[in-house]
Scaffold this motif. Structure first.
Motif, mmCIF file in Angstrom:
data_model
loop_
_atom_site.group_PDB
_atom_site.id
_atom_site.type_symbol
_atom_site.label_atom_id
_atom_site.label_comp_id
_atom_site.label_asym_id
_atom_site.label_seq_id
_atom_site.Cartn_x
_atom_site.Cartn_y
_atom_site.Cartn_z
ATOM 1 N N TYR A 14 59.486 -27.324 8.482
ATOM 2 C CA TYR A 14 59.926 -28.452 9.147
ATOM 3 C C TYR A 14 61.475 -28.062 9.905
ATOM 4 C CZ TYR A 14 56.771 -31.567 7.196
ATOM 5 O OH TYR A 14 55.529 -32.364 6.696
ATOM 6 N N SER A 15 61.661 -26.654 9.800
ATOM 7 C CA SER A 15 63.003 -26.310 10.359
ATOM 8 C C SER A 15 62.930 -26.588 11.846
ATOM 9 C CB SER A 15 63.226 -24.910 10.107
ATOM 10 O OG SER A 15 64.434 -24.176 10.808
ATOM 11 N N GLU A 16 63.910 -26.566 12.855
ATOM 12 C CA GLU A 16 63.970 -26.888 14.045
ATOM 13 C C GLU A 16 63.841 -25.527 14.785
ATOM 14 O OE1 GLU A 16 64.078 -29.513 16.016
ATOM 15 O OE2 GLU A 16 63.678 -30.524 14.148
ATOM 16 N N LYS A 17 64.298 -24.249 13.849
ATOM 17 C CA LYS A 17 64.097 -23.120 14.608
ATOM 18 C C LYS A 17 62.678 -22.651 14.796
ATOM 19 C CE LYS A 17 65.901 -18.293 13.677
ATOM 20 N NZ LYS A 17 66.682 -17.275 12.797
ATOM 21 N N ASP A 18 62.536 -22.071 15.821
ATOM 22 C CA ASP A 18 61.479 -21.671 16.262
ATOM 23 C C ASP A 18 61.280 -19.882 15.667
ATOM 24 O OD1 ASP A 18 59.955 -23.951 17.032
ATOM 25 O OD2 ASP A 18 60.956 -23.609 19.111
ATOM 26 N N VAL A 19 59.891 -19.512 15.602
ATOM 27 C CA VAL A 19 59.905 -18.135 15.093
ATOM 28 C C VAL A 19 58.786 -17.541 15.964
ATOM 29 C CG1 VAL A 19 61.028 -18.183 12.699
ATOM 30 C CG2 VAL A 19 58.455 -18.972 13.180
ATOM 31 N N PRO A 20 58.844 -17.342 17.286
ATOM 32 C CA PRO A 20 57.549 -17.081 17.924
ATOM 33 C C PRO A 20 56.980 -15.486 17.668
ATOM 34 C CG PRO A 20 59.689 -16.618 19.259
ATOM 35 C CD PRO A 20 59.932 -17.476 18.218
ATOM 36 N N GLY A 67 55.733 -15.187 26.162
ATOM 37 C CA GLY A 67 55.294 -16.575 26.648
ATOM 38 C C GLY A 67 56.319 -17.582 26.351
ATOM 39 N N TYR A 68 56.811 -17.613 25.078
ATOM 40 C CA TYR A 68 57.809 -18.545 24.674
ATOM 41 C C TYR A 68 59.081 -18.359 25.386
ATOM 42 C CZ TYR A 68 61.070 -21.034 21.256
ATOM 43 O OH TYR A 68 61.812 -21.723 20.693
ATOM 44 N N LYS A 69 59.428 -17.042 25.617
ATOM 45 C CA LYS A 69 60.875 -16.960 26.284
ATOM 46 C C LYS A 69 60.753 -17.577 27.815
ATOM 47 C CE LYS A 69 63.377 -15.369 22.925
ATOM 48 N NZ LYS A 69 64.654 -16.303 22.500
ATOM 49 N N PRO A 72 60.909 -21.677 29.522
ATOM 50 C CA PRO A 72 62.090 -22.362 30.176
ATOM 51 C C PRO A 72 62.262 -21.872 31.446
ATOM 52 C CG PRO A 72 62.508 -21.587 27.921
ATOM 53 C CD PRO A 72 61.114 -20.919 28.372
ATOM 54 N N LEU A 73 61.911 -20.857 32.045
ATOM 55 C CA LEU A 73 62.232 -20.443 33.455
ATOM 56 C C LEU A 73 61.299 -20.937 34.340
ATOM 57 C CD1 LEU A 73 62.222 -16.600 32.787
ATOM 58 C CD2 LEU A 73 64.180 -18.223 32.878
ATOM 59 N N PHE A 74 60.063 -21.547 33.733
ATOM 60 C CA PHE A 74 59.449 -22.463 34.728
ATOM 61 C C PHE A 74 59.482 -24.114 34.508
ATOM 62 C CE2 PHE A 74 57.582 -18.468 34.198
ATOM 63 C CZ PHE A 74 57.267 -18.055 35.654
ATOM 64 N N LYS A 75 60.633 -24.307 33.897
ATOM 65 C CA LYS A 75 61.152 -25.805 33.445
ATOM 66 C C LYS A 75 59.919 -26.246 32.522
ATOM 67 C CE LYS A 75 63.823 -26.651 37.686
ATOM 68 N NZ LYS A 75 63.665 -27.342 38.943
ATOM 69 N N LEU A 76 59.545 -25.480 31.572
ATOM 70 C CA LEU A 76 58.378 -26.005 30.641
ATOM 71 C C LEU A 76 58.967 -25.638 29.217
ATOM 72 C CD1 LEU A 76 55.259 -24.327 32.192
ATOM 73 C CD2 LEU A 76 55.809 -27.068 32.184
ATOM 74 N N ALA A 77 60.186 -26.070 28.819
ATOM 75 C CA ALA A 77 60.790 -25.831 27.582
ATOM 76 C C ALA A 77 60.325 -26.495 26.663
ATOM 77 C CB ALA A 77 62.510 -25.813 27.723
ATOM 78 N N ALA A 78 59.911 -27.883 27.104
ATOM 79 C CA ALA A 78 59.356 -28.907 26.403
ATOM 80 C C ALA A 78 58.121 -28.609 25.437
ATOM 81 C CB ALA A 78 59.285 -30.110 26.966
ATOM 82 N N TYR A 79 57.385 -27.473 26.126
ATOM 83 C CA TYR A 79 55.992 -27.151 25.608
ATOM 84 C C TYR A 79 56.045 -25.722 25.001
ATOM 85 C CZ TYR A 79 54.583 -30.776 28.756
ATOM 86 O OH TYR A 79 54.417 -31.907 29.587
ATOM 87 N N PHE A 83 52.862 -24.393 22.829
ATOM 88 C CA PHE A 83 52.222 -22.791 23.398
ATOM 89 C C PHE A 83 52.058 -22.048 22.128
ATOM 90 C CE2 PHE A 83 53.397 -18.297 24.039
ATOM 91 C CZ PHE A 83 52.330 -18.033 24.918
ATOM 92 N N LEU A 84 52.984 -22.486 20.896
ATOM 93 C CA LEU A 84 53.004 -21.266 19.657
ATOM 94 C C LEU A 84 51.593 -21.873 18.893
ATOM 95 C CD1 LEU A 84 56.832 -20.848 18.543
ATOM 96 C CD2 LEU A 84 55.226 -19.331 19.897
ATOM 97 N N PHE A 85 51.655 -23.439 18.949
ATOM 98 C CA PHE A 85 50.475 -23.817 18.165
ATOM 99 C C PHE A 85 49.074 -23.397 18.762
ATOM 100 C CE2 PHE A 85 47.406 -27.252 17.325
ATOM 101 C CZ PHE A 85 47.839 -27.768 15.853
ATOM 102 N N VAL A 86 49.013 -23.578 20.200
ATOM 103 C CA VAL A 86 47.699 -23.236 20.739
ATOM 104 C C VAL A 86 47.379 -21.582 20.580
ATOM 105 C CG1 VAL A 86 46.378 -23.172 22.821
ATOM 106 C CG2 VAL A 86 47.615 -25.088 22.200
ATOM 107 N N GLY A 87 48.637 -20.865 20.769
ATOM 108 C CA GLY A 87 48.577 -19.520 20.890
ATOM 109 C C GLY A 87 48.174 -18.901 19.435
#
Length: 500
Positions: A14-20, A67-69, A72-79, A83-87
């Motif tokens: 449940y941590s807010e920190k992502d771990v790609p 991909g995670y990084k 945001p460059l394509f204004k898709l930070a919300a996804y 991406f990690l879930f599907v990946g």
């Protein structure tokens, strides 16, 4: 203690920190361990370990991180979590389908990815749960890998030692020797019985007209290519020793064995010409002077069946370069007629109909390989008239069973036992006096001891012939059992205190 572990796992999920990086690594780590727990004998070289570490771990790790990084460059930070879930699901599904050779992989993978994309809309925050699960189930692959590694470290070779000095035998005659192995070609007695009911008289007549001695009741000592060949080329029984099964079989057959050492002692040049790289998939040290398949041509992620060579063409090429003053040995491996299916598959009809269908397919392949053998033998006769030619199968075709794996369950049906072990053996001795040497040539373990005794004209080597019995490790009842005894009789005896 358990409560603390549980709380830490929940905090991680449940941590807010992502771990790609960890997301990609968890997939690759599990898949690498899973692959080696199932395929250690096929991939126990360092070059393969390096490849699979990159393929299974580095690629998904880098892909998910980059991909995670980039999102945001394509204004898709919300996804990013989507991406990690599907990946994770996508990479896991891709590797799983590939390792298990499941058909329609692209369609299945596309379907899974689409479903994962839909689920990610609501469940993306739980992608870390997959990471935890992957690391947890990875543990279950470790015991299998450890047992393989222990077998490879503690590999024993005592059983390979000869009881005499046959490896130093001096041949009185040095003909070119061709050992042609048509995989799974059963013997003449089996083809005539009620299970096969096959008229092979045309090919049998061809063999007789070309001066072949046919050993109609010949049988293998083991029921698989690896087990049979490792014993035959060692000229000794291994009694399905653990290290042979888990680690050594390909190294024995390809790298170093009593047959190769004896031939090299007599200054033979050795050739391994194979239709598929099944025996060299794990890159064993090449003990032959020539192999028609380069290790650079072997695709690591395949099992050795997708790559195919025209062995007849490769054989003709090497024969055209022979020097008359040299002795040459050819091991020509043809993966036909093969055997029935390894495992039972879905079939709309009854088991009896399934068995009949497998039999018919096998017998059609017998016809095909007969034609191939006639062409090869005719060519050798015309271009190397003094050659000693051996046609020797590695085991039977298992006709009468629903699958090869079905043979690992006890049967007292003599026809079925012979179908598993009965194997073609025909030798063109080409003028070499063999009549006083081949009386005990009943099984593959004694094939080359007999041949070398004939060529060295030394009957003393026949004093150390191996027991002609055939063995199989069963799963029901569990254990090693003798199915054919030294007299060629079908028996069912628990193998105890077997001696090498």
């Amino acid at each position: 203690m358990l409560e603390k572990i549980r709380q830490r796992l929940l905090d991680f999920i449940y941590s807010e920190k992502d771990v790609p990086l960890l997301a990609g690594f968890s997939v690759g780590f599990y898949v690498l361990l899973f692959y080696y727990s199932k395929n250690f004998a096929l991939a126990n070289s360092l070059i393969q370990l390096g490849f699979f570490a990159v393929y299974y771990i580095i690629i998904p790790t880098v892909t998910l991180y980059v991909g995670y990084k980039l999102l945001p460059l394509f204004k898709l930070a919300a996804y990013k979590r989507n991406f990690l879930f599907v990946g994770i699901i996508g990479f896991f599904t891709f590797f799983f389908l590939e390792i298990n050779h499941i058909p329609y992989r692209k369609k299945i993978l596309l379907g899974v990815v689409i479903i994962a994309c839909i689920l990610a809309i609501k469940l993306k925050m739980y992608y870390k749960l997959f990471i935890v699960l992957l690391f947890f189930i990875s543990v279950f692959n470790i015991p299998g890998i450890v047992s393989f590694m222990i077998a490879s470290i503690e590999k024993k070779s005592d059983w390979e030692k000869q009881s005499d000095h046959i490896e130093q035998a001096v041949f009185k005659a040095r003909p070119n020797i061709y050992y042609i192995q048509p995989d799974g070609y059963t013997n003449g007695v089996n083809l005539k019985n009620s299970i096969h009911n096959f008229d092979n008289s045309d090919f049998e007549t061809f063999l007789k007209e070309n001066d072949f001695t046919v050993y109609e009741k010949h049988h293998s000592n083991y029921f698989s290519t690896l087990l049979s060949n490792s014993s035959m080329f060692s000229m000794k029984h291994h009694y399905i020793a653990d290290d042979v099964v888990k680690y050594k079989a390909r190294e024995i057959i390809i790298s170093d064995n009593a047959v190769l050492r004896t031939l090299k002692h007599n200054k033979y040049k050795t050739f391994f010409i194979t239709e598929r790289p099944y025996l060299i998939m794990n890159h064993p040290d090449m003990g032959y002077d020539y192999c028609n398949i380069s290790y650079n041509d072997i695709i690591f992620v395949k099992d050795g069946w997708s790559y195919e060579r025209d062995v007849f063409s490769d054989l003709k090429k090497q024969m055209s370069q022979l020097k008359e003053s040299e002795g040459n040995f050819f091991f020509v491996e043809k993966f036909a007629p093969g055997h029935i299916v390894n495992h039972e598959k879905k079939f709309s009809g009854s088991q009896k109909e399934r068995i009949e269908e497998e039999k018919n397919k096998y017998l059609e392949r017998i016809k095909t390989v007969n034609t191939w053998l006639k062409e090869v033998l005719t060519y050798i006769k015309a271009n190397d008239p003094g050659a000693l030619i051996i046609i020797g199968a590695d085991h039977g075709g298992f006709v009468g069973f629903a699958s090869v794996s079905g043979a690992e369950i006890k049967t007292e049906n003599k026809l079925l036992v012979n179908s598993a072990f009965g194997s073609l053996l025909a030798i063109k001795w080409n003028g070499h006096q063999f009549n006083e040497y081949d009386k005990n040539l009943k099984s593959s373990v004694n094939l080359f001891r007999t041949v070398f005794s004939v060529l060295s004209r030394n009957k003393g080597y026949l004093n150390n012939m191996q027991d002609n019995s055939s063995y199989m490790k069963l799963i029901e009842p569990r254990g090693l059992y003798k199915y054919i005894n030294d007299k060629g009789e079908v028996v069912f005896e628990k193998a105890q205190n077997v001696q090498n």
